[in-house]
Design a protein around this motif. Sequence first.
Motif, mmCIF file in Angstrom:
data_model
loop_
_atom_site.group_PDB
_atom_site.id
_atom_site.type_symbol
_atom_site.label_atom_id
_atom_site.label_comp_id
_atom_site.label_asym_id
_atom_site.label_seq_id
_atom_site.Cartn_x
_atom_site.Cartn_y
_atom_site.Cartn_z
ATOM 1 N N TRP A 42 -7.117 7.984 -3.688
ATOM 2 C CA TRP A 42 -7.193 6.645 -3.141
ATOM 3 C C TRP A 42 -8.335 6.503 -2.143
ATOM 4 N N SER A 43 -8.954 5.341 -2.130
ATOM 5 C CA SER A 43 -9.879 4.981 -1.061
ATOM 6 C C SER A 43 -9.211 3.919 -0.196
ATOM 7 N N ARG B 50 -10.850 -4.402 3.954
ATOM 8 C CA ARG B 50 -10.732 -2.975 4.262
ATOM 9 C C ARG B 50 -10.514 -2.757 5.755
ATOM 10 N N ALA C 131 0.826 -1.204 0.000
ATOM 11 C CA ALA C 131 0.000 0.000 0.000
ATOM 12 C C ALA C 131 0.860 1.254 0.000
ATOM 13 N N ALA D 11 -6.939 -3.466 -1.197
ATOM 14 C CA ALA D 11 -6.844 -4.405 -2.311
ATOM 15 C C ALA D 11 -5.395 -4.596 -2.747
ATOM 16 N N GLN D 12 -4.574 -3.547 -2.622
ATOM 17 C CA GLN D 12 -3.160 -3.681 -2.941
ATOM 18 C C GLN D 12 -2.496 -4.723 -2.045
ATOM 19 N N ALA E 185 -10.454 1.110 0.625
ATOM 20 C CA ALA E 185 -10.713 -0.187 -0.006
ATOM 21 C C ALA E 185 -9.700 -0.465 -1.111
ATOM 22 N N GLU E 186 -9.349 0.562 -1.898
ATOM 23 C CA GLU E 186 -8.378 0.368 -2.975
ATOM 24 C C GLU E 186 -6.989 0.057 -2.405
ATOM 25 N N LEU E 187 -6.620 0.711 -1.321
ATOM 26 C CA LEU E 187 -5.330 0.434 -0.693
ATOM 27 C C LEU E 187 -5.310 -0.970 -0.090
ATOM 28 N N HIS F 191 -4.202 -7.287 -0.642
ATOM 29 C CA HIS F 191 -4.967 -8.543 -0.676
ATOM 30 C C HIS F 191 -5.592 -8.864 0.690
ATOM 31 N N ARG G 264 -3.327 10.253 -6.987
ATOM 32 C CA ARG G 264 -4.546 9.478 -7.171
ATOM 33 C C ARG G 264 -5.465 9.642 -5.957
ATOM 34 N N ALA H 285 2.252 1.909 -3.443
ATOM 35 C CA ALA H 285 1.230 2.472 -4.324
ATOM 36 C C ALA H 285 1.010 3.951 -4.030
#
Length: 328
Positions: free
Chosen positions: A243-244, A256, A231, A250-251, A246-248, A253, A241, A234
């Motif tokens: 970022w949310s 949230r 994270a 996901a980086q 949830a997106e971090l 795996h 970007r 990224a």
Amino acid sequence: MQTLEFLTETPTMSAADAFTLSSDLINELLRGMRLRGVQYRRIQAGPTFGMGFGAKPGHAYFHFVAAGHVTLRGEDGDLFDLSAGNAVFIAHGGAHALLSDANAATHDIGDFDSAPLGDAVCAVDASPETVPSTLLFSACMEFELGSIQGLGNLMPALMLIDAGGQRYPGLMPILAVMEREVSTARIGFAGILARLADVVSAMIVRGWVECACGNASGLVAALRDPRLARALLALHQQPGRDWSVAELAAQCHTSRSVFADRFQAILGIPPLRYATELRMRLASQWLTLERMPIETVAQRLGYTSQAAFSRAFKRITGQPPGAARNSM
């Protein structure tokens, strides 16, 4: 510290994968490190000497013993023995003294006669009436860590370095080149020294990160955690970007909630707060060191308007971006 159920949600990662990921992140972080206003001294001294260096907040001191023996007295009065091949890095610019022995009288380094060797480089003879037996290479610089300023705050006041040791492979040859550049004063040597100083500082920071596992905390621990490092990498590669959480997550795996809890526990702040502070640290560097227009900085960091960026910058730093630029 919370239980790391985080580990059970992450796919198996080999040691090689973890090393590559951490290496990528450390590479990304070290690219933002900058040294400014570096002042170099080549210091020779006889059997008795005492040189005091005053506190310089926002700066770092570096001393390398090329020959002889030195007693270092730190700001708290602690004494350390340095011999040829040893160095010390004082990341926070604390006051200290370099002495022939613990009882030597101390004089401010600025009181000694010095001879200019070139731009920002001078030679100091701390014992002009005796035959030199100690040779030091010394530097003082503004230490700007950019996006990893938080890492700098965690660094110890004094970092004692064995330049020939396993923690810093390759450091001794670079220091030898720096000493040779100062001694020979060939054309363009000040520019060479500035580049080498960047390399030396980066190697010291890297060595400290690699070996700080005994008391790892905050960003140090995160750098050594390949799951959080995904994270962080990224964020540092794409600071503009939106970022949310949830997106971090996901980086990494993972879920949230588990990611947010882990990030808060290790770094002490929520992920999106870290993202905002990262943007403002980068903005400060771009505005002051690289002299970018405010509008350009706002666009690079993903703000839809200069006004929105200015509000965020003032909220985090306490001053508008124009004032930050003009303070340099």
